[in-house]
Every structure is written in C-alpha cells, then in structure tokens.
Design an enzyme around this catalytic site. Structure first.
Site, PDB file in Angstrom:
ATOM      1  CE  LYS A  11      -0.476 -12.560   2.707  1.00 47.29           C
ATOM      2  NZ  LYS A  11      -0.933 -11.774   1.533  1.00 47.29           N
ATOM      3  CE1 TYR A  51      -4.912 -15.209  -0.559  1.00 51.15           C
ATOM      4  CE2 TYR A  51      -3.412 -17.066  -0.764  1.00 51.15           C
ATOM      5  CZ  TYR A  51      -3.790 -15.882  -0.151  1.00 51.15           C
ATOM      6  OH  TYR A  51      -3.035 -15.379   0.877  1.00 51.15           O
ATOM      7  CB  THR A  93      -3.313  -4.772  -0.091  1.00 54.96           C
ATOM      8  OG1 THR A  93      -4.577  -5.007   0.533  1.00 54.96           O
ATOM      9  CG2 THR A  93      -2.865  -6.008  -0.833  1.00 54.96           C
ATOM     10  CG  ASN A 114       0.703  -8.519   1.417  1.00 50.13           C
ATOM     11  OD1 ASN A 114       0.777  -9.715   1.648  1.00 50.13           O
ATOM     12  ND2 ASN A 114      -0.432  -7.911   1.157  1.00 50.13           N
ATOM     13  CG  HIS A 117      -4.834 -13.211   4.860  1.00 47.63           C
ATOM     14  ND1 HIS A 117      -5.377 -12.796   3.672  1.00 47.63           N
ATOM     15  CD2 HIS A 117      -5.865 -13.713   5.587  1.00 47.63           C
ATOM     16  CE1 HIS A 117      -6.674 -13.047   3.672  1.00 47.63           C
ATOM     17  NE2 HIS A 117      -6.999 -13.604   4.830  1.00 47.63           N
ATOM     18  CD  GLU A 128      -9.990 -15.438   4.905  1.00 46.68           C
ATOM     19  OE1 GLU A 128     -10.218 -14.866   3.814  1.00 46.68           O
ATOM     20  OE2 GLU A 128      -9.443 -14.855   5.872  1.00 46.68           O
TER      21      GLU A 128
HETATM   22  P1  CMP Z   1      -4.195 -10.559   0.964  1.00 46.95           P
HETATM   23  O1  CMP Z   1      -5.176  -9.452   1.037  1.00 46.95           O
HETATM   24  O2  CMP Z   1      -3.685 -11.185   2.175  1.00 46.95           O
HETATM   25  O3  CMP Z   1      -4.822 -11.714   0.034  1.00 46.95           O
HETATM   26  C1  CMP Z   1      -4.871 -11.541  -1.366  1.00 46.95           C
HETATM   27  C2  CMP Z   1      -3.487 -11.216  -1.823  1.00 46.95           C
HETATM   28  O4  CMP Z   1      -3.310 -11.032  -3.186  1.00 46.95           O
HETATM   29  C3  CMP Z   1      -3.068  -9.881  -1.224  1.00 46.95           C
HETATM   30  O5  CMP Z   1      -2.923 -10.030   0.155  1.00 46.95           O
HETATM   31  C4  CMP Z   1      -1.797  -9.623  -1.972  1.00 46.95           C
HETATM   32  O6  CMP Z   1      -0.694 -10.311  -1.432  1.00 46.95           O
HETATM   33  C5  CMP Z   1      -2.152 -10.230  -3.322  1.00 46.95           C
HETATM   34  N1  CMP Z   1      -2.423  -9.158  -4.248  1.00 46.95           N
HETATM   35  C6  CMP Z   1      -3.429  -8.282  -4.233  1.00 46.95           C
HETATM   36  N2  CMP Z   1      -3.349  -7.446  -5.274  1.00 46.95           N
HETATM   37  C7  CMP Z   1      -2.249  -7.800  -5.954  1.00 46.95           C
HETATM   38  C8  CMP Z   1      -1.628  -7.316  -7.123  1.00 46.95           C
HETATM   39  N3  CMP Z   1      -2.123  -6.277  -7.801  1.00 46.95           N
HETATM   40  N4  CMP Z   1      -0.504  -7.931  -7.527  1.00 46.95           N
HETATM   41  C9  CMP Z   1      -0.009  -8.991  -6.860  1.00 46.95           C
HETATM   42  N5  CMP Z   1      -0.570  -9.511  -5.728  1.00 46.95           N
HETATM   43  C10 CMP Z   1      -1.671  -8.900  -5.292  1.00 46.95           C
END
Ligand code: CMP
Length: 139
Positions: A11, A51, A93, A114, A117, A128
C-alpha cells in the site's frame, strides 16, 4: 482443497516509506512465488471499484482516497494454501493486534495505512488478480 493463488498489494504508506523491497524479500523467503507484479497508482474511481464490497462502511471514502494517494505494488502470489498462509504472514488488519514478526507488525502505521493487502478467500484472490492483471501479465 485450498487454492494456490493469492492477491496482494503493497500500500502507499509502505511504498512511500521505501519498504517495498524488504516486504517483497519477506514474501519470497516465506515461499511464495511471484506470478505477476507491477508498480502503479489507482485513481479514486479505480479504488472505489476495487473496494466496492466496503461501500456501506464508514471508512470507505477515506480508504479510497488513501489507496489512490500514492504508488502501490500489486502482485499475484503462488504457494500451497496461499490465502491462509499469506494472511498469517501479513498479520491482523489492525497493526496494534498483529503478531510479532508479521509484515503489518513490522511496517504498518495504522489500521488504514496498514502496509499490505491480502485476499480473504480463494474466490476473491481470483477476482482481485483479474482486476489488476491480464492473462499475459502472469508468469
Ligand atoms: P484490507 O483488508 O487490505 O482491505 C480493506 C481495508 O480497509 C483494510 O485493509 C484496512 O486498511 C481498511 N480498514 C478496515 N477496517 C478499517 C477501519 N475500521 N478503519 C479504517 N480502515 C479500515
């Protein structure tokens, strides 16, 4: 039987911090073969499509803005039990809950930024992968 393919993308936070190389090294050392890889930047519209499953969530707008804010490194990875093993390698996550030694524990800044992915199912790994790569991009 579990599938052998997963989809990942490094990311914007991790690419901007210069951590893409270290993350790719960890992925390869964990036994994943890189089937496809590129560096690209999503438009807000492309991030919105990727998304779409999260569009009812409160964080959807910010997530799309963030994921289109800088370069990303999408990859298709191959290994037995790819989806589950990769999710173990990247960790939870929320990096505050990620296990020691996982990619997110080492490199993630927040639940949104984070670092990386990982697909959550074999079906989503296919969807994806095909979102970012054509058949001729896969080796
Ligand atoms: P990922 O699982 O790669 O894809 C969906 C993303 O949404 C996840 O990583 C996080 O980066 C983001 N995400 C999930 N939950 C939250 C949250 N509560 N607040 C902000 N971002 C979120």
């Amino acid at each position: 039987m579990a599938g052998t393919i997963t989809y990942t993308m490094i990311k914007p936070d991790a690419v901007a911090a210069g951590n893409a190389g270290a993350i790719i090294k960890m992925i390869q050392e964990a036994g994943f073969r890189i089937v496809a890889m590129k560096m690209t930047k999503m438009s807000p519209e492309t991030a919105g499509k990727f998304y779409e499953v999260h569009k009812e969530r409160g964080f959807y707008g910010e997530l799309c803005a963030y994921m289109s804010s800088g370069a990303i490194v999408p990859m298709i990875l191959e290994k037995e039990n790819a989806v589950e093993d990769f999710r173990k390698l990247i960790g939870a996550t929320n990096p505050a809950q990620a296990a020691e030694g996982t990619i997110r524990k080492l490199f993630a800044k927040s639940i949104e930024a984070n670092a990386i992915h990982g697909s959550d199912s074999d079906e989503n790994a296919q969807i994806e992968s095909n979102f970012f790569f054509a058949t001729t991009d896969k080796f």
